[in-house]
Scaffold this motif. Structure first.
Motif, PDB file in Angstrom:
ATOM      1  N   GLY A 160       0.784  -1.235   0.000  1.00 59.66           N
ATOM      2  CA  GLY A 160       0.000   0.000   0.000  1.00 59.66           C
ATOM      3  C   GLY A 160       0.813   1.281   0.000  1.00 59.66           C
ATOM      4  N   VAL A 161       2.067   1.188  -0.357  1.00 61.18           N
ATOM      5  CA  VAL A 161       2.887   2.401  -0.506  1.00 61.18           C
ATOM      6  C   VAL A 161       2.565   3.036  -1.859  1.00 61.18           C
ATOM      7  CG1 VAL A 161       5.284   3.219  -0.755  1.00 61.18           C
ATOM      8  CG2 VAL A 161       4.681   1.624   1.084  1.00 61.18           C
ATOM      9  N   ASP A 162       2.552   4.364  -1.927  1.00 62.83           N
ATOM     10  CA  ASP A 162       2.178   5.095  -3.144  1.00 62.83           C
ATOM     11  C   ASP A 162       3.403   5.462  -3.982  1.00 62.83           C
ATOM     12  OD1 ASP A 162      -0.545   5.195  -2.301  1.00 62.83           O
ATOM     13  OD2 ASP A 162      -0.035   6.874  -0.965  1.00 62.83           O
ATOM     14  N   HIS A 163       3.115   5.857  -5.234  1.00 61.95           N
ATOM     15  CA  HIS A 163       4.146   6.430  -6.129  1.00 61.95           C
ATOM     16  C   HIS A 163       5.385   5.562  -6.219  1.00 61.95           C
ATOM     17  CE1 HIS A 163       1.953  10.079  -4.434  1.00 61.95           C
ATOM     18  NE2 HIS A 163       1.508   9.916  -5.667  1.00 61.95           N
ATOM     19  N   VAL A 164       5.188   4.261  -6.275  1.00 62.87           N
ATOM     20  CA  VAL A 164       6.338   3.358  -6.319  1.00 62.87           C
ATOM     21  C   VAL A 164       6.938   3.378  -7.715  1.00 62.87           C
ATOM     22  CG1 VAL A 164       7.104   0.977  -6.089  1.00 62.87           C
ATOM     23  CG2 VAL A 164       5.362   1.895  -4.532  1.00 62.87           C
ATOM     24  N   GLU A 165       8.260   3.449  -7.751  1.00 60.46           N
ATOM     25  CA  GLU A 165       8.933   3.630  -9.032  1.00 60.46           C
ATOM     26  C   GLU A 165      10.299   2.955  -8.985  1.00 60.46           C
ATOM     27  OE1 GLU A 165       9.347   7.829  -9.711  1.00 60.46           O
ATOM     28  OE2 GLU A 165      11.003   7.497 -11.103  1.00 60.46           O
ATOM     29  N   VAL A 215      15.002   2.405  -6.102  1.00 62.24           N
ATOM     30  CA  VAL A 215      13.582   2.176  -5.860  1.00 62.24           C
ATOM     31  C   VAL A 215      13.072   3.296  -4.964  1.00 62.24           C
ATOM     32  CG1 VAL A 215      11.811   0.577  -5.055  1.00 62.24           C
ATOM     33  CG2 VAL A 215      14.013  -0.304  -5.887  1.00 62.24           C
ATOM     34  N   TYR A 216      12.023   3.976  -5.430  1.00 61.22           N
ATOM     35  CA  TYR A 216      11.407   5.041  -4.643  1.00 61.22           C
ATOM     36  C   TYR A 216       9.953   4.676  -4.380  1.00 61.22           C
ATOM     37  CZ  TYR A 216       9.385   9.439  -3.219  1.00 61.22           C
ATOM     38  OH  TYR A 216       8.722  10.394  -2.491  1.00 61.22           O
ATOM     39  N   GLY A 217       9.459   5.053  -3.229  1.00 61.30           N
ATOM     40  CA  GLY A 217       8.039   4.915  -2.928  1.00 61.30           C
ATOM     41  C   GLY A 217       7.746   5.830  -1.757  1.00 61.30           C
ATOM     42  N   ASP A 218       6.504   6.307  -1.648  1.00 61.34           N
ATOM     43  CA  ASP A 218       6.217   7.140  -0.484  1.00 61.34           C
ATOM     44  C   ASP A 218       4.809   6.881   0.037  1.00 61.34           C
ATOM     45  OD1 ASP A 218       4.415   8.717  -2.065  1.00 61.34           O
ATOM     46  OD2 ASP A 218       6.084  10.010  -2.689  1.00 61.34           O
ATOM     47  N   TRP A 219       4.588   7.305   1.229  1.00 63.12           N
ATOM     48  CA  TRP A 219       3.263   7.284   1.845  1.00 63.12           C
ATOM     49  C   TRP A 219       3.152   8.602   2.577  1.00 63.12           C
ATOM     50  CZ3 TRP A 219       0.293   7.891   6.066  1.00 63.12           C
ATOM     51  CH2 TRP A 219      -1.023   7.381   5.998  1.00 63.12           C
ATOM     52  N   LEU A 220       2.354   9.526   1.993  1.00 65.41           N
ATOM     53  CA  LEU A 220       2.386  10.921   2.451  1.00 65.41           C
ATOM     54  C   LEU A 220       1.009  11.387   2.893  1.00 65.41           C
ATOM     55  CD1 LEU A 220       4.691  12.293  -0.427  1.00 65.41           C
ATOM     56  CD2 LEU A 220       5.369  11.506   1.856  1.00 65.41           C
ATOM     57  N   ARG A 221       0.264  10.480   3.498  1.00 66.47           N
ATOM     58  CA  ARG A 221      -1.122  10.829   3.835  1.00 66.47           C
ATOM     59  C   ARG A 221      -1.298  11.217   5.291  1.00 66.47           C
ATOM     60  NH1 ARG A 221      -4.625   6.735   0.205  1.00 66.47           N
ATOM     61  NH2 ARG A 221      -3.034   6.197  -1.331  1.00 66.47           N
ATOM     62  N   ALA A 225       6.352  -1.465   7.789  1.00 66.89           N
ATOM     63  CA  ALA A 225       5.350  -0.635   7.111  1.00 66.89           C
ATOM     64  C   ALA A 225       4.117  -1.467   6.774  1.00 66.89           C
ATOM     65  CB  ALA A 225       5.950  -0.031   5.836  1.00 66.89           C
ATOM     66  N   GLU A 226       4.350  -2.704   6.348  1.00 70.29           N
ATOM     67  CA  GLU A 226       3.220  -3.579   6.004  1.00 70.29           C
ATOM     68  C   GLU A 226       2.315  -3.796   7.219  1.00 70.29           C
ATOM     69  OE1 GLU A 226       4.304  -7.680   5.367  1.00 70.29           O
ATOM     70  OE2 GLU A 226       2.544  -8.037   4.094  1.00 70.29           O
ATOM     71  N   ALA A 227       2.927  -4.089   8.365  1.00 67.78           N
ATOM     72  CA  ALA A 227       2.136  -4.376   9.568  1.00 67.78           C
ATOM     73  C   ALA A 227       1.302  -3.157   9.957  1.00 67.78           C
ATOM     74  CB  ALA A 227       3.051  -4.797  10.712  1.00 67.78           C
ATOM     75  N   LEU A 228       1.895  -1.972   9.853  1.00 64.13           N
ATOM     76  CA  LEU A 228       1.162  -0.752  10.205  1.00 64.13           C
ATOM     77  C   LEU A 228       0.039  -0.486   9.219  1.00 64.13           C
ATOM     78  CD1 LEU A 228       4.205   1.415  11.277  1.00 64.13           C
ATOM     79  CD2 LEU A 228       2.171   0.972  12.696  1.00 64.13           C
ATOM     80  N   LEU A 229       0.352  -0.607   7.921  1.00 66.88           N
ATOM     81  CA  LEU A 229      -0.676  -0.311   6.911  1.00 66.88           C
ATOM     82  C   LEU A 229      -1.808  -1.336   6.973  1.00 66.88           C
ATOM     83  CD1 LEU A 229       1.665   0.780   3.971  1.00 66.88           C
ATOM     84  CD2 LEU A 229      -0.028   2.224   5.154  1.00 66.88           C
ATOM     85  N   ALA A 230      -1.471  -2.577   7.302  1.00 65.57           N
ATOM     86  CA  ALA A 230      -2.503  -3.620   7.348  1.00 65.57           C
ATOM     87  C   ALA A 230      -3.411  -3.442   8.557  1.00 65.57           C
ATOM     88  CB  ALA A 230      -1.850  -5.003   7.379  1.00 65.57           C
ATOM     89  N   THR A 231      -2.853  -3.032   9.679  1.00 64.61           N
ATOM     90  CA  THR A 231      -3.668  -2.975  10.896  1.00 64.61           C
ATOM     91  C   THR A 231      -4.350  -1.631  11.084  1.00 64.61           C
ATOM     92  OG1 THR A 231      -1.689  -2.377  12.147  1.00 64.61           O
ATOM     93  CG2 THR A 231      -2.334  -4.695  12.172  1.00 64.61           C
ATOM     94  N   ARG A 232      -3.684  -0.552  10.621  1.00 65.08           N
ATOM     95  CA  ARG A 232      -4.261   0.781  10.876  1.00 65.08           C
ATOM     96  C   ARG A 232      -4.688   1.508   9.604  1.00 65.08           C
ATOM     97  NH1 ARG A 232       0.455   3.389  14.572  1.00 65.08           N
ATOM     98  NH2 ARG A 232       0.735   1.690  16.063  1.00 65.08           N
ATOM     99  N   ALA A 241      -2.867   3.037   7.839  1.00 70.63           N
ATOM    100  CA  ALA A 241      -2.104   4.294   7.801  1.00 70.63           C
ATOM    101  C   ALA A 241      -0.748   4.107   8.466  1.00 70.63           C
ATOM    102  CB  ALA A 241      -2.874   5.395   8.526  1.00 70.63           C
ATOM    103  N   LEU A 242       0.201   4.930   8.082  1.00 71.70           N
ATOM    104  CA  LEU A 242       1.461   5.033   8.827  1.00 71.70           C
ATOM    105  C   LEU A 242       1.310   6.214   9.787  1.00 71.70           C
ATOM    106  CD1 LEU A 242       4.173   4.551   6.008  1.00 71.70           C
ATOM    107  CD2 LEU A 242       3.191   2.823   7.544  1.00 71.70           C
ATOM    108  N   PRO A 243       2.025   6.177  10.915  1.00 67.37           N
ATOM    109  CA  PRO A 243       1.897   7.289  11.875  1.00 67.37           C
ATOM    110  C   PRO A 243       2.491   8.598  11.354  1.00 67.37           C
ATOM    111  CG  PRO A 243       3.183   5.442  12.801  1.00 67.37           C
ATOM    112  CD  PRO A 243       2.874   5.088  11.382  1.00 67.37           C
TER     113      PRO A 243
END
Ligand code: BES
Ligand code: MN
Ligand code: MN
Length: 469
Positions: free
Chosen positions: A62-67, A77-83, A140-147, A149-151
């Motif tokens: 669930g990371v965004d803008h993966v490239e 490899v770049y990816g971000d989660w900016l929410r 990151a997977e554990a956080l995105l799966a359970t919440r 969201a990342l903190p």
């Protein structure tokens, strides 16, 4: 030394992780099976495969803008989660490339067939540094799966040239400076202190790498016909190398120490306070004694004093028995570990000038620059460093020690200089992990607890008063 009891992380995240231990071991192994050796051109496709493996994983969790971004070297490899509106942003860095694996016959099991032996993952890259990428992915997977969201906001940068050249990433950082804007850099490419004590690295040495070539007559000469008549390139190289140090282990290149920041009393106290068992260290090395610049302790020499080493040398006959020749040429790879405020280019110039001056007559001697990187010191008192310390202490039940390490991570100085970021070096490799050598390993407890530490670090950063990250 404070010892506290480790506490559980967010129970939902822990339960999620706990239920997936086997799956996690399999994904770790799958990643390690890709022979991403950056230095060998025949593994270029494998490096790309490793990059794609990471990118697929990032997209899946669930990371965004993966490239997978092309560079002048292997892909980044770049990816971000900016929410996470209003939360700080961390730029996380690790490298997916690994060192070559020779000598192969000394490996207990093949380097790219990961094996679990006595609580250790045995494979090239298990510690340096694919294991640490895997920890960030699983956290990151554990956080995105359970919440969902990342903190905090996270930008991931995983590169594939660290073990062979700093240039491609440096160029990529400059070209992408704006979109890499962040509040802090988190680099996971270091390890724990001797005794597997949790540690935060707060200093890294820089590097200057060069080759010395001594060339004589175009082909080998009969040493009966020409011995005593011409200069021998191997003899000449030996005399050059011998002149690089004095007998006590000081580097003898004029000006080598000129720019070295002297150790303060505080620096020396911090080294002295570390729980270092020098006898155990020596025993592990199976050596008759330690050796180095007089006037400094072992940890000072490793972390805060510069050094110079021959990494390899070759010339002439190396088979069995005798062959009487004067070799046509002789070569050495030489590197210096540098400390603040030494500059790799200046040190190269001083080496070259010295070698030119002392080069014996009758042969042609040249010195060529191969690479380099700047030293760095990172802040102990930065709020994110302290957040990392709390995360380590809560997870491992022991407050981390702060160490200045002898190895080099040139990107640390680039994050500080090119991107203007404070950096926290949070790494989990066990000491003596055989990085760059046969039988590289990762302590699986460090790997598992490291994932929990990363989860906690992101929560800790989110909880910092705004403007302090
Ligand atoms: N992870 C290491 C750096 C390291 C080693 C940090 C030991 C702390 C302790 C990194 O992958 C590495 O091997 N760096 C190279 C330098 C690079 C410019 C080739 C090194 O230190 O030789
Ligand atoms: Mn590394
Ligand atoms: Mn390395």
């Amino acid at each position: 030394m404070t010892t506290t009891r480790a506490t559980a992380i967010d129970p939902k995240v822990e339960a999620w992780l706990d239920a997936r231990a086997d799956e996690r071991l399999e994904s770790y192994k799958a990643f390690l099976r890709i022979p991403s050796i950056s230095a060998l051109p025949e593994h270029a496709a494998d490096c790309r495969r490793a990059a794609e493996w990471i990118a697929d994983d990032l997209r899946r969790i669930g990371v965004d803008h993966v490239e997978v971004a092309d560079t002048s070297g292997h892909p980044v490899v770049y990816g971000d989660w900016l929410r996470a509106a209003d939360a700080p942003t961390a730029l996380v860095y690790c490298h997916y490339d690994v060192q070559p694996v020779d000598p192969l016959d000394l490996w207990q099991s093949p380097p790219f067939e990961p094996a679990v032996v006595d609580g250790r993952m045995l494979a090239r890259g298990a510690s340096d540094d694919k294991g640490q990428i895997h920890m960030h992915l699983r956290a990151a997977e554990a956080l995105l799966a359970t919440r969902r969201a990342l903190p905090i906001n996270v930008k991931f940068v995983f590169e594939g040239d660290e073990e062979s050249s700093a240039a491609p990433l440096e160029r990529w950082l400059v070209a992408n400076r704006d979109r890499l804007a962040a509040d802090v850099g988190v680099i996971s490419d270091t390890g724990f202190f001797e005794g597997n004590i949790p540690a935060i690295t707060v200093g890294l040495r820089g590097l200057m790498y060069a080759q010395i070539d001594v060339v004589g007559s175009p082909v080998d000469l009969h040493s009966g016909g020409y011995g005593g008549v011409v200069q021998n390139p191997a003899n000449a190289l030996a005399s050059i190398i011998a002149a690089l140090h004095d007998g006590d282990g000081r580097v003898a290149i004029p000006g080598f120490y000129d720019d070295v920041d002297p150790l303060s009393d505080d620096d020396r106290r911090r080294f002295a306070d570390l729980p270092f068992d020098e006898d155990a260290y020596l025993a592990e090395l199976e050596l008759p004694g330690l050796f180095g610049e007089p006037g400094y302790t072992t940890l000072e020499r490793r972390g805060a004093r510069p050094s110079l080493d021959v990494n390899g040398m070759w010339s002439g006959f190396q088979g069995e028995g005798a062959k009487t020749i004067i070799p046509a040429h002789a070569h050495a790879k030489v590197s210096a570990r540098l400390v603040p405020s030494q500059d790799p280019d200046v040190i190269f110039d001083r080496l070259e000038a010295f070698v030119r001056r002392i080069a014996p007559p009758g042969v042609r001697t040249s010195v060529t620059k191969i690479g380099g990187g700047r030293p760095s010191v990172t802040p102990v008192d930065h709020p994110v460093t302290q957040a990392a310390a709390r995360a380590l202490e809560a997870t491992f039940g022991r407050a981390p020690v702060y160490i200045r390490e002898g190895g080099s991570i040139p990107v640390c100085a680039s994050f500080e200089g090119t991107l203007g970021l404070p950096v926290v070096l949070l790494g989990f490799a066990p000491p003596n992990n055989h990085a760059h050598a046969p039988n590289e390993w990762m302590d699986l407890e460090n790997h598992e607890m490291g994932i929990r530490t990363i989860v906690r670090l992101l929560d800790e950063i989110a909880a910092l008063p705004s403007a302090s990250a």
